[in-house]
Design an enzyme around this catalytic site. Structure first.
Site, PDB file in Angstrom:
ATOM      1  N   CYS A  32       0.942  -1.144  -0.010  1.00 37.56           N
ATOM      2  CA  CYS A  32       0.005   0.035   0.044  1.00 37.56           C
ATOM      3  C   CYS A  32       0.795   1.337  -0.078  1.00 37.56           C
ATOM      4  O   CYS A  32       1.656   1.485  -1.104  1.00 37.56           O
ATOM      5  CB  CYS A  32      -1.089  -0.195   1.273  1.00 37.56           C
ATOM      6  SG  CYS A  32      -2.430   0.841   0.846  1.00 37.56           S
ATOM      7  N   HIS A  36      -2.754  -5.985   0.431  1.00 39.08           N
ATOM      8  CA  HIS A  36      -2.170  -6.480   1.656  1.00 39.08           C
ATOM      9  C   HIS A  36      -1.742  -7.855   1.922  1.00 39.08           C
ATOM     10  O   HIS A  36      -2.545  -8.624   2.420  1.00 39.08           O
ATOM     11  CB  HIS A  36      -3.090  -5.790   2.643  1.00 39.08           C
ATOM     12  CG  HIS A  36      -2.645  -4.488   3.044  1.00 39.08           C
ATOM     13  ND1 HIS A  36      -1.851  -3.786   3.699  1.00 39.08           N
ATOM     14  CD2 HIS A  36      -3.680  -3.542   2.377  1.00 39.08           C
ATOM     15  CE1 HIS A  36      -1.908  -2.479   3.522  1.00 39.08           C
ATOM     16  NE2 HIS A  36      -3.104  -2.267   2.758  1.00 39.08           N
ATOM     17  N   GLU A  45       0.225  -9.245   3.683  1.00 36.30           N
ATOM     18  CA  GLU A  45       0.686  -9.661   5.047  1.00 36.30           C
ATOM     19  C   GLU A  45      -0.627  -9.884   5.923  1.00 36.30           C
ATOM     20  O   GLU A  45      -0.346 -10.361   6.986  1.00 36.30           O
ATOM     21  CB  GLU A  45       1.491  -8.350   5.591  1.00 36.30           C
ATOM     22  CG  GLU A  45       0.619  -7.201   6.112  1.00 36.30           C
ATOM     23  CD  GLU A  45       0.352  -6.293   4.877  1.00 36.30           C
ATOM     24  OE1 GLU A  45       0.068  -5.216   5.307  1.00 36.30           O
ATOM     25  OE2 GLU A  45       0.212  -6.716   3.863  1.00 36.30           O
TER      26      GLU A  45
END
Length: 269
Positions: A119, A227, A229
């Site tokens: 991001c 994202h 993660e």
């Protein structure tokens, strides 16, 4: 520390925010990306953070680092860095992060240290390489909703919101083992002009760059608008992306120490 207990250190780039303290007053805080550093711990790596490092110390600190992680933030990369004025009065900036991220990314590429950006972190990467950003995607046509709504909770904000298509024959297509998959999307800015020596690896259906990499694919140096993660345990593509980054960090540590690094069991955090 013995070789058996060594783990790669990953520098998680901090952000600087004015937040409300417990007394209700506005106060400056230095914050560390929570989703990113918990994922590093859960995957067996050790996050470290060196906030507000003077430029002359950065290169020395990188000698003990095996990866760089640039996470998301509510702040934006300052548009002065790509020759524009802020498009909206309400934008918040973090010029200290801007300066450190630029230096870190350029040094990491030169020293072959793995880099991953999510991001805002992908925006740091793109601008550091001479690229520019769309400052307000809500004014951009195309029909893809990239942003979250204020009333959404974190789980809803980070849900898979739209599809991306991987570049045919690209690195991400090989890692993902598919050419099309759904991703999270909670951002109002995105890549406009891709930076020097960066290669697009995926696009949203409106043409927005959703993933890119450094030109030398043998170095894990990649930016993702989404994202990976978050929910990496249950989203197959996210898991493959993060496992690739983790392997690259272990390989960097092994080269740095001249040893055969053996991954430890992850810490659940």
């Amino acid at each position: 520390m013995s070789d058996a207990t060594r783990v790669p250190n990953v520098w998680v780039v901090s952000s600087h925010r004015i937040l409300q303290n417990p007394s209700g007053h506005q106060q400056m805080y230095t914050v560390m990306d929570e989703g990113g550093h918990r994922t590093l711990l859960n995957m067996g790596l050790q996050p470290v953070c060196y906030p507000r490092v003077p430029p002359e110390r950065v290169e020395g600190l990188l000698e003990g680092v095996d990866g760089i992680l640039l996470g998301g933030s509510d702040t934006n990369v300052h548009p002065h860095l790509y020759g524009e004025e802020p498009a909206r009065e309400e934008f918040e900036f973090d010029t200290e992060r801007d300066a450190l991220a630029r230096q870190l990314i350029q040094l990491a590429l030169a020293k072959r240290i793995p880099v991953i950006g999510f991001c805002r972190g992908s925006h740091d990467f793109n601008v550091a390489m001479g690229g520019s950003l769309h400052q307000w995607l809500r004014d951009r046509p195309g029909g893809v909703k990239h942003w979250e709504e204020p009333e959404e909770g974190p789980e809803e904000q980070y849900r898979e919101r739209h599809f991306v298509t991987a570049t045919p024959g690209g690195v991400l297509e090989r890692i993902a083992e598919t050419d099309r998959f759904r991703v999270s999307s909670l951002h109002s800015q995105g890549v406009n002009v891709l930076g020097n020596d960066l290669v697009a690896e995926a696009h949203a259906d409106d043409g927005l760059v959703e993933a890119f990499r450094w030109k030398d694919e043998s170095l894990f140096a990649r930016g993702f608008q989404f994202h990976p993660e978050w929910n990496w345990r249950i989203h197959p593509v996210y898991g493959r992306i993060m496992n690739g980054y983790v392997r690259a960090c272990w390989e960097r540590m092994a080269r740095r120490l001249g040893t055969e690094a053996t991954p430890l069991q992850p810490v659940v955090a």
